[in-house]
Design a protein around this motif. Sequence first.
Motif, mmCIF file in Angstrom:
data_model
loop_
_atom_site.group_PDB
_atom_site.id
_atom_site.type_symbol
_atom_site.label_atom_id
_atom_site.label_comp_id
_atom_site.label_asym_id
_atom_site.label_seq_id
_atom_site.Cartn_x
_atom_site.Cartn_y
_atom_site.Cartn_z
ATOM 1 N N UNK A 140 0.830 -1.208 0.000
ATOM 2 C CA UNK A 140 0.000 0.000 0.000
ATOM 3 C C UNK A 140 0.864 1.257 0.000
ATOM 4 N N UNK A 141 1.948 1.230 0.767
ATOM 5 C CA UNK A 141 2.853 2.383 0.790
ATOM 6 C C UNK A 141 3.483 2.599 -0.587
ATOM 7 N N UNK A 142 3.895 1.517 -1.229
ATOM 8 C CA UNK A 142 4.502 1.627 -2.557
ATOM 9 C C UNK A 142 3.498 2.130 -3.591
ATOM 10 N N UNK A 143 2.281 1.594 -3.530
ATOM 11 C CA UNK A 143 1.240 2.016 -4.468
ATOM 12 C C UNK A 143 0.910 3.488 -4.274
ATOM 13 N N UNK A 144 0.858 3.913 -3.012
ATOM 14 C CA UNK A 144 0.508 5.301 -2.703
ATOM 15 C C UNK A 144 1.458 6.311 -3.296
ATOM 16 N N UNK A 145 2.712 5.916 -3.509
ATOM 17 C CA UNK A 145 3.702 6.835 -4.065
ATOM 18 C C UNK A 145 3.404 7.180 -5.525
#
Length: 396
Positions: free
Chosen positions: A370-375
Amino acid sequence: MDKNAIKKFVLSAKKTLTEDIGNEEAALSWFIRLCAIRFMEVKGYLPEEKRIFADNSGDLNPNNLSEEDFREEILSICFDLSKKIPALFSENEIRSIEKMLPEKLLGENSITEQMISIIPEDDWNNVQILGWLYQYYNSEKKDEIFADLKKNKKISKENIPAATQLFTPDWIVRYMTENSLGRLWAESHPDFAGKNNWDYYFEEDKQSADTEKKLEEIRVSDNMLKPEEIKCIDPCCGSGNILVYMFDILMQIYISEGYRSEDAAKLIIKNNIYGLDIDENASKIAEFSIMMKGRQYDENFLSDDVSCDNIFCVKNSNDIDEESIKEICESDEKLEKELLYLMSEMKDADEYGSLLETAEHDFGYIKERLDNIGENIDDENTKKILSKVRYLADTA
């Protein structure tokens, strides 16, 4: 603390704010923030130890500001605190209601005048005052809810927080904490002197030989425990009065192991203390209270980059649909499967609170993805959905 004075102030201030603002939710929001600023003012925790409401002799408006300038000063303090205590002083929330800050904050019968004249300044020194103020603010609603129960009217989901709110008496807080967290450390560290100052700590009763042998094995194992490895959770933390005393006990433990109080304050917030509640305002007050405990032990605490990330309001996933999850997951089948199941488990979670049980999930994978996608997401609506999914994953 003078509970009668606190209740008198709350009922009067609530009436004043609600009439001035005309919006109950905004009135409560400003009430909590104004009281939090008053606490910080009395403790000397505001930037440059400034005084805005009253000086230490009780004189109102010590800077002789006009109404307009006084309002601007309040807003300025709120925006400054949004960088240090974002849960209670969220910049977005403040901007959404800044025009609802009452026009009359000074003079006779204003909330500022009532705050100073009704509650003794010494009472503002106790961080638990925020919890008492909030409980009394909800007391009328709570009375109405229980009156309806007698008429066989069910409690609605929206009213559950007010109906279940109960400030745990101080002696119970101390008894529970000293004989759980305190006992864990004291029995495995015989030389720990902190227990000598605990009024409600009781030595273990004599046990059978088999039981004593097992207890000794546990003590030996616990003796290897480092302070940073202790996990304390209050699953119904309310405004945080139990968490606040946990903080004090943990500080004693850290100090006994040779830590500086400044370092221990940061480590306690990062590693040791966790809280859950279904009342968002209460959880914000709990987070504020824990940050204030950190400031108590470290005068530079609010100047450092410290955040309290382990206290959560339990929220539901009711407004997150399957299509939104699929859009976020970007064809990652494992992530999609995990999230769809997790979102189904978190439906109506704000009704169940800490009673909710979720299955085992690969939370490390979920949060990292989720953190990676959010970027790489630009759409604001998708960002909001992803942020809520991430929050629910943290809460679960």
